[in-house]
Structures are given as C-alpha cells and as structure tokens.
Design a protein around this motif. Structure first.
Motif, mmCIF file in Angstrom:
data_model
loop_
_atom_site.group_PDB
_atom_site.id
_atom_site.type_symbol
_atom_site.label_atom_id
_atom_site.label_comp_id
_atom_site.label_asym_id
_atom_site.label_seq_id
_atom_site.Cartn_x
_atom_site.Cartn_y
_atom_site.Cartn_z
ATOM 1 N N LEU A 1 11.328 7.331 -7.097
ATOM 2 C CA LEU A 1 10.164 6.744 -6.443
ATOM 3 C C LEU A 1 10.204 5.224 -6.548
ATOM 4 O O LEU A 1 10.019 4.507 -5.556
ATOM 5 N N MET A 2 10.460 4.731 -7.741
ATOM 6 C CA MET A 2 10.522 3.280 -7.928
ATOM 7 C C MET A 2 11.703 2.676 -7.167
ATOM 8 O O MET A 2 11.611 1.564 -6.656
ATOM 9 N N GLN B 1 0.797 -1.236 0.000
ATOM 10 C CA GLN B 1 0.000 0.000 0.000
ATOM 11 C C GLN B 1 0.830 1.287 0.000
ATOM 12 O O GLN B 1 0.471 2.234 -0.700
ATOM 13 N N PRO B 2 1.918 1.375 0.763
ATOM 14 C CA PRO B 2 2.713 2.616 0.690
ATOM 15 C C PRO B 2 3.209 2.934 -0.721
ATOM 16 O O PRO B 2 3.214 4.094 -1.138
ATOM 17 N N MET B 3 3.593 1.913 -1.497
ATOM 18 C CA MET B 3 4.006 2.143 -2.878
ATOM 19 C C MET B 3 2.820 2.626 -3.713
ATOM 20 O O MET B 3 2.939 3.562 -4.499
ATOM 21 N N ASP C 1 12.057 -3.052 -3.245
ATOM 22 C CA ASP C 1 11.813 -4.314 -2.559
ATOM 23 C C ASP C 1 10.386 -4.797 -2.780
ATOM 24 O O ASP C 1 10.132 -5.987 -2.950
ATOM 25 N N VAL C 2 9.442 -3.872 -2.831
ATOM 26 C CA VAL C 2 8.049 -4.237 -3.094
ATOM 27 C C VAL C 2 7.896 -4.685 -4.548
ATOM 28 O O VAL C 2 7.195 -5.662 -4.832
ATOM 29 N N THR C 3 8.586 -4.001 -5.452
ATOM 30 C CA THR C 3 8.531 -4.401 -6.860
ATOM 31 C C THR C 3 9.073 -5.813 -7.027
ATOM 32 O O THR C 3 8.479 -6.631 -7.740
ATOM 33 N N VAL C 4 10.186 -6.128 -6.365
ATOM 34 C CA VAL C 4 10.742 -7.484 -6.421
ATOM 35 C C VAL C 4 9.706 -8.486 -5.910
ATOM 36 O O VAL C 4 9.479 -9.533 -6.518
#
Length: 184
Positions: A93-94, A59-61, A99-102
């Motif tokens: 930003l990305m 959610q933060p992302m 870590d969330v993207t991974v």
C-alpha cells in the motif's frame, strides 16, 4: 466530460512531480500551468486552489489507508502468518503511494495544512494494535513504530529499485524489529 477528467489527471500528474521535486510551498500554480501549456484560469477551472490540488493528490492515499486499517480491524489475524501478511500488504500500500509520501515528507507543512498528522498517528496506533494487541509494553510499541516507519521510509528511499527487492528486505526487517517476544 472525458476531456475534463484527462486535463484534471494531467494537472495532478505534473503537480505531483513538481511537488515531489521542489516541495509544495516552492511550486506555484503558474509553474504547473506553464508546464502543461494551459492558462492559470484553466487550472483554476479544475482546482479552486493549490490546497484543493494538493488534497486531490493526497486524498487517494488517505482513503486507501483508512480502508486498509478498517478492513483489517474487521477481520484481525493474530497469528504470526497474519502479522506477516499485514506487514506485506501495508508495504505494498505504501509502495503504491510512495510519490505522495515523498511529496509530504519533502514539505512537512503539507501534513498540517491538510490536517493529516493526527490521522497518520492514529493509523499507526491502530496498526500496532493489529500487530501486537491492545496491551503492549513501551518497548513493543517502540519496536512496532520502528517496523512500520522503517517500511514506509524504504518505499521512498529505495523507490528506484524493483518492488520485489525492496519489499522482501523491508518486511523481513520489520518482522525482526517487532522482536522475538511478539505475542501470537
């Protein structure tokens, strides 16, 4: 209260690490609780389900991306310097959420479970409009997709390198991908 939020943050940190290395589906709440030295009921005290835990990490992302795109839409910059700033800021930003993207890329079913796929495509479409304007050719659209997607990929693939080393090369490649015919 501080102790509850500390435990919650510790749970999220361990879950993030395990989800990124093993995948969301292959990580049990039991593994997370054992790694932390707490009981599964203690974990359930902080998160009602694995989906709730995953959502709290993602959610933060989601919130940051939504705020980023919405803010840029309120104050669009249509010159070359503005496009470059957008690419640089998007990369940063990305990078913060790599870590969330991974985690999400490792287990793409997470996109469906959290109804994220359509939102991600929407953000990308909105960013393309910010970069190129509302009227773009298929070729321009493809170039912008490569630019944005390539930068996101670099935040994951080269996460072990310093930000400054990756950012410069990624943003330069994204700008080149947009092509010389990019409207000003």
């Amino acid at each position: 209260m501080a102790r509850q939020s500390d435990t919650r943050a510790r749970i999220q940190a361990v879950a993030r690490e395990l989800f990124a290395s093993q995948g969301v589906r292959d990580t049990s709440l039991r593994q997370i609780s054992e790694r932390l030295g707490i009981t599964k009921p203690a974990l359930y005290y902080h998160f009602a389900s694995r989906e709730d835990l995953v959502r709290s990490i993602v959610q933060p992302m989601v919130d940051d991306l939504e705020r980023f795109v919405a803010a840029r839409e309120r104050t669009p910059e249509h010159d070359a310097a503005g496009r470059r700033r957008l690419l640089e800021d998007y990369f940063e930003l990305m990078w913060r959420h790599r870590d969330v993207t991974v985690m999400v890329v490792r287990d793409l079913s997470t996109l469906a479970e959290l109804n994220l796929a359509e939102r991600m495509f929407d953000w990308r479409r909105r960013l393309i409009v910010l970069l190129l304007g509302p009227e773009v050719s298929a070729t321009q659209h493809i170039r912008a997709t490569v630019a944005l997607g390539g930068m996101s990929d670099c935040t994951v693939e080269y996460a072990h390198l310093p930000l400054e080393q990756v950012k410069g090369a990624a943003v330069e490649a994204a700008a080149a991908a947009l092509g010389p015919g990019t409207p000003s």
